[in-house]
Design an enzyme around this catalytic site. Structure first.
Site: not given
Length: 269
Positions: A19, A153, A157
């Site tokens: 990305i 994770y 986030k």
């Protein structure tokens, strides 16, 4: 050539692959100059060669290293004379649940995914203040809860999302700097393809994703995330700050998949 980011200088972390790479490519296509960052020197050098040394410069370093944020900001200013925007894209993605996660691993995940973006925003703020610049944090739809085997994770986030909302208000009021976040859904990056191969899936697994996970019949491309990034970095987004936008092809919250939905390895950015 389009010029939505004409003459802007954009720092994109984790931009040697995936990305981040797509974001850097799109930024240059829109008229910007970019600081490429990552850990893969050969891939980073290839990207700089592709974009042109007058449009891109490379920095290879672990974001958790002492002083790395300051070095990235200084590179942008010494090379291009200013810094208009920071894209916090770099992330550690690794599967683990409550049983397989120890404190050392959890701390590392938070260091890379939450504290490194904070550090870079803080280091860049004096430059961003000068130009009423922008920060875009790249989160994940897993921020809302996440799968059991993406426990640390997902937490990292989620914390990044709160950081975005808090600083999006504070820095807009005090410094005129916008802070926003996009949460990509399931994206076909090089790393995601490799992870699925390691899970034992065939090379063409992404052509057979059940529609419960991909109503369109495919998952997202990095270039589609990059296209959305431009709006948040461009002046056309005006004073909008402190916002978090999910980029997925179905409602992520409150969705009720069929009970007979086929199970496949968990998607991750």
């Amino acid at each position: 050539m389009s010029s939505r980011l004409q003459d802007k200088v954009v720092l994109v972390t984790g931009s040697c692959t995936g990305i981040g790479k797509a974001i850097a490519q799109r930024c240059v296509a829109e008229g910007a100059r970019v600081v490429i960052h990552g850990l893969e020197k050969d891939l980073g050098e290839a990207l700089v060669a592709e974009l042109g040394k007058d449009r891109a410069v490379l920095h290879i370093e672990d974001l958790t290293a002492e002083g790395s944020s300051e070095r990235l900001v200084q590179l942008a200013v010494s090379t291009f004379g200013k810094l208009d925007a920071v894209v916090n894209n770099a992330a550690m993605v690794s599967a683990s649940n409550i049983h397989t996660t120890d404190l050392a691993f959890f701390r590392r995940m938070l260091e890379v995914n939450t504290l490194a973006p904070f550090s870079l925003i803080k280091a860049a703020l004096p430059e961003l203040r000068k130009v009423r610049g922008a920060v875009l944090n790249i989160g994940s739809v897993n921020a809302w809860s996440g799968e059991p085997n993406l426990f640390p994770y997902s937490v990292s986030k989620g914390a990044l999302m709160t950081l975005t909302r808090n600083l999006g208000d504070t820095l807009m009021r005090e410094d005129g700097v916008r802070v926003n976040q996009i949460n990509p859904g399931w994206v076909l990056t090089e790393n995601e393809a490799q992870r699925k191969r390691e899970h034992g899936l065939a090379d063409d697994w992404y052509t057979q994703v059940p529609k419960v996970y991909a109503p369109a019949g495919r998952i997202l491309w990095p270039a589609e995330i990059a296209a959305a990034v431009v709006y948040w970095l461009a002046d056309e987004s005006g004073p909008i700050s402190g916002q978090v936008v999910d980029l997925e092809q179905h409602p992520f919250i409150g969705r009720n998949p069929p009970k007979d939905a086929t199970t496949i390895p968990t998607p991750a950015k």
